[in-house]
Design a protein around this motif. Structure first.
Motif, PDB file in Angstrom:
ATOM      1  N   LEU A   1      21.458  -7.990 -13.921  1.00 58.17           N
ATOM      2  CA  LEU A   1      20.469  -9.192 -14.544  1.00 58.17           C
ATOM      3  C   LEU A   1      21.257  -9.422 -15.837  1.00 58.17           C
ATOM      4  O   LEU A   1      21.623  -8.359 -16.419  1.00 58.17           O
ATOM      5  CB  LEU A   1      19.014  -8.823 -14.474  1.00 58.17           C
ATOM      6  CG  LEU A   1      18.362  -8.360 -13.251  1.00 58.17           C
ATOM      7  CD1 LEU A   1      16.923  -7.995 -13.613  1.00 58.17           C
ATOM      8  CD2 LEU A   1      18.317  -9.714 -12.368  1.00 58.17           C
TER       9      LEU A   1
ATOM     10  N   ILE B   1       8.941  -9.293 -16.299  1.00 54.43           N
ATOM     11  CA  ILE B   1       8.866  -9.264 -14.882  1.00 54.43           C
ATOM     12  C   ILE B   1       7.498 -10.005 -14.453  1.00 54.43           C
ATOM     13  O   ILE B   1       6.515  -9.320 -15.048  1.00 54.43           O
ATOM     14  CB  ILE B   1       8.772  -8.124 -14.178  1.00 54.43           C
ATOM     15  CG1 ILE B   1      10.293  -7.253 -14.584  1.00 54.43           C
ATOM     16  CG2 ILE B   1       8.852  -8.027 -12.733  1.00 54.43           C
ATOM     17  CD1 ILE B   1      10.313  -5.714 -14.058  1.00 54.43           C
TER      18      ILE B   1
ATOM     19  N   LEU C   1      12.456 -11.919 -14.137  1.00 55.04           N
ATOM     20  CA  LEU C   1      12.742 -11.429 -12.804  1.00 55.04           C
ATOM     21  C   LEU C   1      11.150 -11.786 -12.208  1.00 55.04           C
ATOM     22  O   LEU C   1      10.397 -11.354 -12.543  1.00 55.04           O
ATOM     23  CB  LEU C   1      12.838 -10.159 -12.611  1.00 55.04           C
ATOM     24  CG  LEU C   1      12.982  -9.679 -11.159  1.00 55.04           C
ATOM     25  CD1 LEU C   1      14.239 -10.433 -10.469  1.00 55.04           C
ATOM     26  CD2 LEU C   1      12.881  -8.124 -10.938  1.00 55.04           C
TER      27      LEU C   1
END
Length: 502
Positions: free
Chosen positions: A301, A427, A458
């Motif tokens: 990422l 996230i 994410l």
């Protein structure tokens, strides 16, 4: 498409001038009057915080049996005022699935949870077994019957909640956001189940923001906003809403389609890629289990990326999120930030995890305080918190206690808290599960803005509309492995649908 089977039917539910408030200062329902016919399929929709969940609680009797507050007007089920019926009598007629299915579980094992209603009404043991088998097969959860409820994914818990009312075979079903945590395949399976219930003559009331699986089922749609029943759409009116009208009402699309006006990877690329997270040969699973949920996972990422993580219910997406954020320890493998290995205890400095269940992450006495918790109070901090709340359309409730908010408002608040953190990775676990179309768009805008500053996002999501509008890359977790990793373009939109449908 099912024909309307409610002609010449009598009302089974009638509300007359119903208002409700937990306190006298803020009414969640205001003078609601309507009737619902036997066998009718009713959709409750409208902006988050509009009163949909409160209306379901009034109809199913949880208000006044469980939740305190002040209710005026009359609510009749089968011609009798709810307050004059005992809770056990009402439960024989009406079954409910709550917005948060965890709040209605009583038993530790799945099969016992599904059998709970029948056991309480002293059904013969053979009849209980027969009904549990039928309900579990209808929901496709036979393989879960011996599992502990606490070990299930959110989507699996949602299926168990539906099965637990199905065993009772009540006349009326009231469901609040039943697709919120379901993967796309499970949502289509739910659609088929609802079709069968409708065909069998059950009255169904469903509060929902995801509309694509319901359009052919509903007989009428009740649009609630600010506690008012602003409009009742007929089936024909509902199916002929234009894109302009959907936007006006803040509704999601009634069909799944790729919108090329959504964000492209090129538009969202950050100009400064300063952080890089590398996940190498990662194996994940529950702490006390020898079995791995995911094995040898490899992916990277980078700063400014918005990455969607998709896969079916129970494949390990949430477990991966908890491992990345340090809430769970990996079974094997390495997580690095800029080539430096990050130990489990230090991962809170790497990632901020927004859980599916918003209540787990709300602690303060007011919405504004929630954004500033644990931080040194400065004018700059307060200004930033105010800016975030306004961007999420929460400033009007900044002084309220988080527990008093709707499910969608709580969801946006936890995202707001994440935006206040200075971490490389945020996230988001099902961030739009309880959000209407207008608030989904707000979430997209704040993600765009923060990603442009270099934050990595994410997103664990079953929401095709969200992925369409903001994701740059897609990771597909399947059968314990990271099966696919691809850049998202309009030409690859069908890939996403195929991967979401399994």
């Amino acid at each position: 498409m099912y024909p309307n089977q409610t002609k010449n039917k009598e009302p089974i539910i009638e509300l007359n001038n119903v208002s409700f408030s937990y306190d006298s200062d803020h009414y969640l329902l205001k003078n609601i009057s309507c009737s619902i016919l036997e066998g009718e399929f009713i959709l409750l929709t409208g902006p988050s915080g509009g009163g949909k969940t409160t209306l379901t609680r009034v109809i199913n009797g949880i208000i006044p049996y469980f939740f305190g507050g002040e209710r005026s007007g009359t609510v009749q089920v089968q011609g009798t005022e709810i307050s004059e019926q005992s809770s056990w009598e009402l439960a024989e007629i009406l079954g409910s699935v709550f917005q948060d299915p965890r709040s209605q579980f009583f038993a530790p094992i799945v099969k016992d949870e599904i059998a709970f209603f029948c056991e309480n009404y002293s059904f013969p043991s053979e009849e209980i077994k027969k009904r549990v088998t039928f309900a579990s097969e209808e929901l496709g959860i036979q393989h879960l019957l011996k599992k502990e409820v606490i070990q299930l994914s959110s989507g699996e818990k949602q299926k168990v909640a539906v099965a637990s009312i199905r065993v009772a075979n009540q006349k009326i079903y009231v469901l609040d956001e039943p697709s919120a945590n379901l993967d796309s395949q499970a949502t289509l399976e739910l659609q088929s189940i609802l079709m069968d219930w409708k065909k069998a003559g059950h009255t169904i009331i469903i509060a929902e923001h995801r509309l694509y699986y319901l359009s052919d089922l509903i007989d009428r749609a009740f649009y609630l906003k600010n506690g008012l029943l602003e409009h009742i759409f007929t089936k024909d009116e509902w199916q002929n809403l234009t894109q302009e009208q959907l936007k006006k009402y803040g509704l999601r699309s009634p069909v799944l389609h790729w919108d090329d006006s959504g964000c492209s990877p090129v538009r969202l690329q950050s100009s400064a890629s300063v952080n890089k997270i590398e996940v190498e040969q990662l194996s994940i699973g529950f702490p006390k289990s020898k079995k791995n949920i995911g094995t040898k996972l490899d992916f990277q990422l980078k700063s400014g990326e918005v990455v969607a993580l998709i896969g079916g219910n129970g494949v390990g997406k949430t477990t991966l999120a908890k491992t990345l954020s340090g809430l769970m320890k990996e079974k094997a493998g390495t997580i690095r930030l800029n080539q430096q290995k990050i130990a489990t205890k230090k991962r809170s400095q790497l990632a901020w995890y927004v859980m599916q269940e918003a209540d787990y992450q709300l602690f303060s006495a007011s919405v504004l305080e929630e954004l500033m918790i644990g931080k040194k109070r400065t004018p700059e901090l307060k200004n930033k918190a105010e800016e975030v709340l306004k961007a999420l359309d929460l400033w009007s409730v900044h002084s309220r206690h988080p527990a008093s908010l709707s499910g969608g408002q709580k969801q946006r608040l936890t995202i707001g808290v994440a935006l206040m953190q200075e971490v490389p990775l945020v996230i988001l676990d099902e961030p739009t599960a309880g959000l209407d179309g207008g608030n989904l768009h707000r979430i997209v805008k704040v993600i765009e803005k923060q990603a442009a500053l270099g934050t990595i996002f994410l997103m664990i999501s079953h929401d095709f509309e969200l992925i369409n509008q903001v994701a740059q890359r897609v990771l597909v977790l399947k059968d314990g492995h990271m099966e696919k990793d691809y850049i998202l373009t309009s030409e690859r939109s069908q890939w996403v649908l195929q991967d979401m449908l399994g």
